[in-house]
Scaffold this motif. Structure first.
Motif, mmCIF file in Angstrom:
data_model
loop_
_atom_site.group_PDB
_atom_site.id
_atom_site.type_symbol
_atom_site.label_atom_id
_atom_site.label_comp_id
_atom_site.label_asym_id
_atom_site.label_seq_id
_atom_site.Cartn_x
_atom_site.Cartn_y
_atom_site.Cartn_z
ATOM 1 N N ILE A 13 0.876 -1.172 0.000
ATOM 2 C CA ILE A 13 0.000 0.000 0.000
ATOM 3 C C ILE A 13 0.910 1.217 0.000
ATOM 4 C CG2 ILE A 13 -1.690 1.340 1.310
ATOM 5 C CD1 ILE A 13 -2.807 -1.291 2.396
ATOM 6 N N GLY A 14 0.747 2.061 -0.979
ATOM 7 C CA GLY A 14 1.600 3.246 -1.079
ATOM 8 C C GLY A 14 3.071 2.916 -1.212
ATOM 9 N N GLY A 15 3.368 1.741 -1.769
ATOM 10 C CA GLY A 15 4.750 1.314 -1.945
ATOM 11 C C GLY A 15 5.363 0.671 -0.717
ATOM 12 N N LEU A 37 -2.940 1.827 7.518
ATOM 13 C CA LEU A 37 -4.056 2.365 6.762
ATOM 14 C C LEU A 37 -5.308 1.768 7.380
ATOM 15 C CD1 LEU A 37 -5.269 3.734 4.090
ATOM 16 C CD2 LEU A 37 -5.340 1.394 3.255
ATOM 17 N N LEU A 38 -6.286 2.615 7.713
ATOM 18 C CA LEU A 38 -7.532 2.141 8.301
ATOM 19 C C LEU A 38 -8.694 2.555 7.416
ATOM 20 C CD1 LEU A 38 -9.183 0.912 10.675
ATOM 21 C CD2 LEU A 38 -9.179 3.205 11.689
ATOM 22 N N ASP A 58 6.157 11.735 2.398
ATOM 23 C CA ASP A 58 5.976 11.775 0.946
ATOM 24 C C ASP A 58 5.087 10.646 0.409
ATOM 25 O OD1 ASP A 58 8.041 9.968 1.674
ATOM 26 O OD2 ASP A 58 8.886 10.043 -0.334
ATOM 27 N N ARG A 59 4.681 9.708 1.252
ATOM 28 C CA ARG A 59 3.855 8.586 0.795
ATOM 29 C C ARG A 59 2.402 8.678 1.262
ATOM 30 N NH1 ARG A 59 7.346 3.134 0.221
ATOM 31 N NH2 ARG A 59 9.281 4.130 -0.455
ATOM 32 N N VAL A 60 2.062 9.709 2.019
ATOM 33 C CA VAL A 60 0.703 9.815 2.566
ATOM 34 C C VAL A 60 -0.349 9.761 1.460
ATOM 35 C CG1 VAL A 60 -0.921 11.341 3.775
ATOM 36 C CG2 VAL A 60 1.396 11.017 4.667
ATOM 37 N N GLN A 61 -0.208 10.573 0.434
ATOM 38 C CA GLN A 61 -1.210 10.606 -0.632
ATOM 39 C C GLN A 61 -1.290 9.271 -1.369
ATOM 40 O OE1 GLN A 61 -3.530 12.972 -1.017
ATOM 41 N NE2 GLN A 61 -2.584 13.827 0.818
ATOM 42 N N ALA A 62 -0.162 8.617 -1.593
ATOM 43 C CA ALA A 62 -0.160 7.316 -2.264
ATOM 44 C C ALA A 62 -0.858 6.256 -1.408
ATOM 45 C CB ALA A 62 1.272 6.883 -2.592
ATOM 46 N N LYS A 69 -8.761 2.810 -3.509
ATOM 47 C CA LYS A 69 -8.874 1.736 -4.508
ATOM 48 C C LYS A 69 -9.297 0.433 -3.855
ATOM 49 C CE LYS A 69 -5.558 3.447 -7.879
ATOM 50 N NZ LYS A 69 -4.256 3.226 -8.506
ATOM 51 N N ILE A 70 -8.684 0.127 -2.704
ATOM 52 C CA ILE A 70 -9.044 -1.110 -1.983
ATOM 53 C C ILE A 70 -10.523 -1.097 -1.594
ATOM 54 C CG2 ILE A 70 -8.676 -2.374 0.192
ATOM 55 C CD1 ILE A 70 -5.696 -1.381 -0.031
ATOM 56 N N ALA A 71 -11.021 0.084 -1.241
ATOM 57 C CA ALA A 71 -12.429 0.233 -0.843
ATOM 58 C C ALA A 71 -13.377 0.305 -2.036
ATOM 59 C CB ALA A 71 -12.589 1.471 0.030
#
Length: 74
Positions: A13-15, A37-38, A58-62, A69-71
Motif C-alpha cells: 500500500i503506497g509502496g 491504513l484504516l 511523501d507517501r501519505v497521498q499514495a 482503490k481497496i475500498a
C-alpha cells in the motif's frame, strides 16, 4: 464493500509492504514502517473513513489513494 476490502489482499500500500490486517474495528492494514491504513465504515451514517499514519510524509497521498482503490472508490 466489506467483502471487496477483504478480497483485495494487497501486498503493498503506497509502496510499503503490508504486514498484517486487523478487522477488529474496521480494516486496519499494518505497514512495514510501523504505520497503518484504516478503512472504517460509520455505524450511524452512510459514510466511510480512510485514515493513515506513516513515517514517510511523501507517501501519505499514495497510501490514501491505494486505500480508496481497496475500498472500491477510484
Amino acid at each position: 464493500r466489506e467483502e471487496l476490502i477483504l478480497s483485495a489482499k494487497p501486498a503493498t500500500i503506497g509502496g510499503l509492504k503490508v504486514t498484517d490486517l486487523n478487522t477488529t474495528d474496521g480494516f486496519k492494514f499494518s505497514l512495514e514502517d510501523g504505520g497503518w491504513l484504516l478503512i472504517r465504515f460509520s455505524g450511524t451514517e452512510p459514510i466511510m473513513r480512510v485514515y493513515c499514519e506513516t513515517t514517510h510524509e511523501d507517501r501519505v497521498q499514495a497510501i490514501l489513494k491505494d486505500g480508496l482503490k481497496i475500498a472500491g472508490i477510484d
